[in-house]
Design a protein around this motif. Structure first.
Motif, PDB file in Angstrom:
ATOM      1  N   MET A   1      62.496  38.868  43.010  1.00 47.64           N
ATOM      2  CA  MET A   1      63.211  37.726  42.449  1.00 47.64           C
ATOM      3  C   MET A   1      64.707  38.004  42.402  1.00 47.64           C
ATOM      4  O   MET A   1      65.139  39.133  42.190  1.00 47.64           O
ATOM      5  CB  MET A   1      62.722  37.460  41.028  1.00 47.64           C
ATOM      6  N   SER A   2      65.497  36.980  42.571  1.00 45.76           N
ATOM      7  CA  SER A   2      66.938  37.104  42.456  1.00 45.76           C
ATOM      8  C   SER A   2      67.340  37.133  41.000  1.00 45.76           C
ATOM      9  O   SER A   2      66.545  36.857  40.114  1.00 45.76           O
ATOM     10  CB  SER A   2      67.608  35.922  43.154  1.00 45.76           C
ATOM     11  N   LYS A   3      68.615  37.439  40.750  1.00 47.59           N
ATOM     12  CA  LYS A   3      69.073  37.488  39.367  1.00 47.59           C
ATOM     13  C   LYS A   3      68.948  36.125  38.697  1.00 47.59           C
ATOM     14  O   LYS A   3      68.844  36.040  37.485  1.00 47.59           O
ATOM     15  CB  LYS A   3      70.512  37.984  39.291  1.00 47.59           C
ATOM     16  N   THR A   4      68.966  35.046  39.468  1.00 41.89           N
ATOM     17  CA  THR A   4      68.914  33.719  38.870  1.00 41.89           C
ATOM     18  C   THR A   4      67.520  33.370  38.370  1.00 41.89           C
ATOM     19  O   THR A   4      67.341  32.337  37.744  1.00 41.89           O
ATOM     20  CB  THR A   4      69.377  32.642  39.863  1.00 41.89           C
ATOM     21  N   THR A   5      66.511  34.192  38.622  1.00 40.97           N
ATOM     22  CA  THR A   5      65.183  33.924  38.082  1.00 40.97           C
ATOM     23  C   THR A   5      64.743  35.034  37.122  1.00 40.97           C
ATOM     24  O   THR A   5      63.565  35.161  36.826  1.00 40.97           O
ATOM     25  CB  THR A   5      64.136  33.762  39.196  1.00 40.97           C
ATOM     26  N   ARG A   6      65.658  35.822  36.619  1.00 45.46           N
ATOM     27  CA  ARG A   6      65.306  36.861  35.660  1.00 45.46           C
ATOM     28  C   ARG A   6      65.059  36.248  34.282  1.00 45.46           C
ATOM     29  O   ARG A   6      65.599  35.201  33.932  1.00 45.46           O
ATOM     30  CB  ARG A   6      66.378  37.942  35.577  1.00 45.46           C
ATOM     31  N   ILE A   7      64.233  36.940  33.516  1.00 43.78           N
ATOM     32  CA  ILE A   7      63.872  36.523  32.169  1.00 43.78           C
ATOM     33  C   ILE A   7      64.354  37.592  31.199  1.00 43.78           C
ATOM     34  O   ILE A   7      63.947  38.752  31.302  1.00 43.78           O
ATOM     35  CB  ILE A   7      62.348  36.356  32.033  1.00 43.78           C
ATOM     36  N   ALA A   8      65.222  37.220  30.275  1.00 44.84           N
ATOM     37  CA  ALA A   8      65.658  38.132  29.221  1.00 44.84           C
ATOM     38  C   ALA A   8      64.859  37.822  27.965  1.00 44.84           C
ATOM     39  O   ALA A   8      64.817  36.673  27.519  1.00 44.84           O
ATOM     40  CB  ALA A   8      67.152  37.970  28.944  1.00 44.84           C
ATOM     41  N   VAL A   9      64.217  38.836  27.394  1.00 39.77           N
ATOM     42  CA  VAL A   9      63.465  38.668  26.150  1.00 39.77           C
ATOM     43  C   VAL A   9      64.209  39.407  25.047  1.00 39.77           C
ATOM     44  O   VAL A   9      64.352  40.629  25.085  1.00 39.77           O
ATOM     45  CB  VAL A   9      62.031  39.204  26.275  1.00 39.77           C
ATOM     46  N   LEU A  10      64.718  38.648  24.086  1.00 36.86           N
ATOM     47  CA  LEU A  10      65.412  39.209  22.926  1.00 36.86           C
ATOM     48  C   LEU A  10      64.438  39.168  21.763  1.00 36.86           C
ATOM     49  O   LEU A  10      64.124  38.089  21.244  1.00 36.86           O
ATOM     50  CB  LEU A  10      66.661  38.378  22.618  1.00 36.86           C
ATOM     51  N   GLY A  11      63.918  40.338  21.367  1.00 37.39           N
ATOM     52  CA  GLY A  11      62.874  40.281  20.350  1.00 37.39           C
ATOM     53  C   GLY A  11      62.463  41.622  19.801  1.00 37.39           C
ATOM     54  O   GLY A  11      63.072  42.659  20.059  1.00 37.39           O
ATOM     55  N   SER A  12      61.378  41.586  19.049  1.00 38.51           N
ATOM     56  CA  SER A  12      60.886  42.746  18.319  1.00 38.51           C
ATOM     57  C   SER A  12      59.978  43.608  19.179  1.00 38.51           C
ATOM     58  O   SER A  12      59.304  43.122  20.088  1.00 38.51           O
ATOM     59  CB  SER A  12      60.104  42.273  17.091  1.00 38.51           C
TER      60      SER A  12
ATOM     61  N   ALA B   1      77.795  44.316  24.321  1.00 30.44           N
ATOM     62  CA  ALA B   1      78.342  43.721  25.552  1.00 30.44           C
ATOM     63  C   ALA B   1      77.323  43.799  26.681  1.00 30.44           C
ATOM     64  O   ALA B   1      77.190  42.866  27.490  1.00 30.44           O
ATOM     65  CB  ALA B   1      79.634  44.439  25.942  1.00 30.44           C
ATOM     66  N   GLY B   2      76.566  44.907  26.730  1.00 30.14           N
ATOM     67  CA  GLY B   2      75.560  45.051  27.768  1.00 30.14           C
ATOM     68  C   GLY B   2      74.434  44.044  27.625  1.00 30.14           C
ATOM     69  O   GLY B   2      73.952  43.489  28.627  1.00 30.14           O
ATOM     70  N   GLN B   3      74.012  43.782  26.398  1.00 33.11           N
ATOM     71  CA  GLN B   3      72.966  42.789  26.170  1.00 33.11           C
ATOM     72  C   GLN B   3      73.442  41.390  26.523  1.00 33.11           C
ATOM     73  O   GLN B   3      72.696  40.600  27.111  1.00 33.11           O
ATOM     74  CB  GLN B   3      72.506  42.857  24.712  1.00 33.11           C
ATOM     75  N   GLU B   4      74.687  41.079  26.196  1.00 30.55           N
ATOM     76  CA  GLU B   4      75.231  39.777  26.560  1.00 30.55           C
ATOM     77  C   GLU B   4      75.255  39.599  28.075  1.00 30.55           C
ATOM     78  O   GLU B   4      74.958  38.517  28.588  1.00 30.55           O
ATOM     79  CB  GLU B   4      76.632  39.614  25.978  1.00 30.55           C
ATOM     80  N   GLU B   5      75.602  40.655  28.790  1.00 25.83           N
ATOM     81  CA  GLU B   5      75.653  40.569  30.252  1.00 25.83           C
ATOM     82  C   GLU B   5      74.266  40.329  30.832  1.00 25.83           C
ATOM     83  O   GLU B   5      74.103  39.568  31.799  1.00 25.83           O
ATOM     84  CB  GLU B   5      76.258  41.849  30.834  1.00 25.83           C
ATOM     85  N   ILE B   6      73.244  40.976  30.260  1.00 24.28           N
ATOM     86  CA  ILE B   6      71.876  40.748  30.732  1.00 24.28           C
ATOM     87  C   ILE B   6      71.493  39.280  30.563  1.00 24.28           C
ATOM     88  O   ILE B   6      70.887  38.673  31.460  1.00 24.28           O
ATOM     89  CB  ILE B   6      70.896  41.660  29.971  1.00 24.28           C
TER      90      ILE B   6
ATOM     91  N   GLN C   1      73.062  37.072  33.194  1.00 23.05           N
ATOM     92  CA  GLN C   1      72.488  37.230  34.522  1.00 23.05           C
ATOM     93  C   GLN C   1      71.050  36.714  34.617  1.00 23.05           C
ATOM     94  O   GLN C   1      70.384  36.934  35.629  1.00 23.05           O
ATOM     95  CB  GLN C   1      72.521  38.710  34.916  1.00 23.05           C
ATOM     96  N   SER C   2      70.573  36.042  33.565  1.00 21.11           N
ATOM     97  CA  SER C   2      69.192  35.574  33.528  1.00 21.11           C
ATOM     98  C   SER C   2      69.117  34.060  33.684  1.00 21.11           C
ATOM     99  O   SER C   2      70.093  33.342  33.478  1.00 21.11           O
ATOM    100  CB  SER C   2      68.547  35.978  32.194  1.00 21.11           C
TER     101      SER C   2
ATOM    102  N   VAL D   1      73.975  28.369  35.689  1.00 20.65           N
ATOM    103  CA  VAL D   1      75.283  28.112  36.275  1.00 20.65           C
ATOM    104  C   VAL D   1      76.252  29.198  35.830  1.00 20.65           C
ATOM    105  O   VAL D   1      76.658  29.237  34.675  1.00 20.65           O
ATOM    106  CB  VAL D   1      75.803  26.724  35.845  1.00 20.65           C
ATOM    107  N   ASP D   2      76.603  30.123  36.714  1.00 18.36           N
ATOM    108  CA  ASP D   2      77.547  31.170  36.364  1.00 18.36           C
ATOM    109  C   ASP D   2      78.910  30.557  36.065  1.00 18.36           C
ATOM    110  O   ASP D   2      79.414  29.718  36.810  1.00 18.36           O
ATOM    111  CB  ASP D   2      77.687  32.180  37.513  1.00 18.36           C
TER     112      ASP D   2
END
Length: 323
Positions: A1-12, A124-129, A132-133, A271-272
């Protein structure tokens, strides 16, 4: 998958301490259990694993402790192919969930947040992830400030946001309206809206251009968008052994399906560089209904197995049923 189909999970991320027992004890009563085990869990990690097993390209954002449970959770994340660059190591112990599973398959859970409670802001690293999702998936087992920060980054970059409002906690005014898809169960939907009728609750939660899916266990789920119910999606009949991760499996599989085939988004992804407050790219009714069907099957498989992450099916298992 490309970066445009990545899934970021922010959670426990928790270690689940699971006791099987014939029934719940009365106050002051001692009963015998029939089994005990430890299983990696936490609503965030559960949803990340469920999405990864359905073919999603997943990154996990959260925190664990520097203890044995934390190392075990990191090993699972690596084994599932989930990105861990956004997983911090906290000074607090890894979170735990103390789960009682009765013979009928129903469960009750007490969560001790531990390291999860230290996630009050994003690095900052988490925001970047997140930037990119294509999707940002959240629950309410982290401090609300961290979730609000995630939503702000997501909306600034056209990232589709998904919230499981569990456990139900006080949320800032307008918080739910800023989410693109909210997925409560029937009890949570009633707490959030004051409506015991899940259809009416779904209508209220989806008002203003939001998707809402109210899950009803063995009765399926209600799907609504922008204040109107699209329909009731039936459940797949199975004999339940353990319902611990049914809802998380549903959400993970749902988002993974939406993220497949070009992201499930009208123009292929986020949309970047979109301006702050830009509306997320939309998902069609047909795409959402397809994803609900997929998630329903994944969830039905999970309840026939014990544990949280240990119960979640693979892409091939779901595809075989839907073939």
């Amino acid at each position: 998958m490309s970066k445009t189909t990545r899934i970021a999970v922010l959670g426990s991320a928790n270690m689940d301490l699971v006791v099987r027992q014939p029934r719940l004890p009365q106050p002051g009563e001692t009963i015998f259990g029939s089994g005990y085990g430890t299983v990696p869990g936490g609503k965030g990690l559960n949803q990340a694993v469920a999405a990864a097993r359905q073919g999603g390209a997943v990154d996990f954002l959260g925190a664990v402790g520097a203890d044995a449970y934390g190392h075990e959770l990191r090993d699972l994340i690596a084994a599932e192919g989930i990105g861990a660059a956004g997983l911090a190591e906290a000074g607090e112990p890894t979170g735990t969930a103390h789960i009682s599973v009765v013979d009928s398959g129903e469960n009750s859970i007490v969560v001790v947040s531990g390291a999860n409670a230290t996630v009050t802001a994003l690095t900052a690293g988490q925001e970047e992830i997140i930037r990119q999702s294509a999707f940002l998936v959240m629950q309410c087992e982290l401090p609300v400030d961290a979730l609000a920060a995630g939503i702000a980054v997501a909306r600034a970059h056209g990232v589709f946001t998904v919230l499981t409002p569990a456990p139900v906690v006080p949320l800032p005014e307008g918080f739910l309206a800023s989410v693109d898809l909210v997925v409560p169960n029937q009890i949570e939907a009633a707490e959030l809206t004051g409506e015991s009728d899940p259809v009416r609750a779904a209508e209220l939660l989806s008002a203003g251009g939001t998707w809402a899916i109210v899950t009803l266990g063995s009765e399926g789920c209600v799907v609504a968008y922008d204040g109107e119910v699209l329909g009731l999606a039936p459940a797949r009949p199975v004999k339940a052994l353990d319902t611990t991760a049914a809802g998380d499996t549903f959400v993970g599989a749902l988002v993974a399906r939406l993220a497949s085939a070009g992201g499930g988004l009208a123009d292929g992804g986020p949309v970047d560089g979109a301006p702050v407050g830009a509306a997320p790219v939309g998902i069609s009714d047909e795409r959402m209904i397809d994803a609900v069907r997929w998630a329903t099957v994944a969830s039905s498989i999970s309840v026939t197995r014990a544990g949280a992450t240990s119960s979640m099916p693979t892409l091939a298992e779901v595809a075989a049923i839907l073939a």
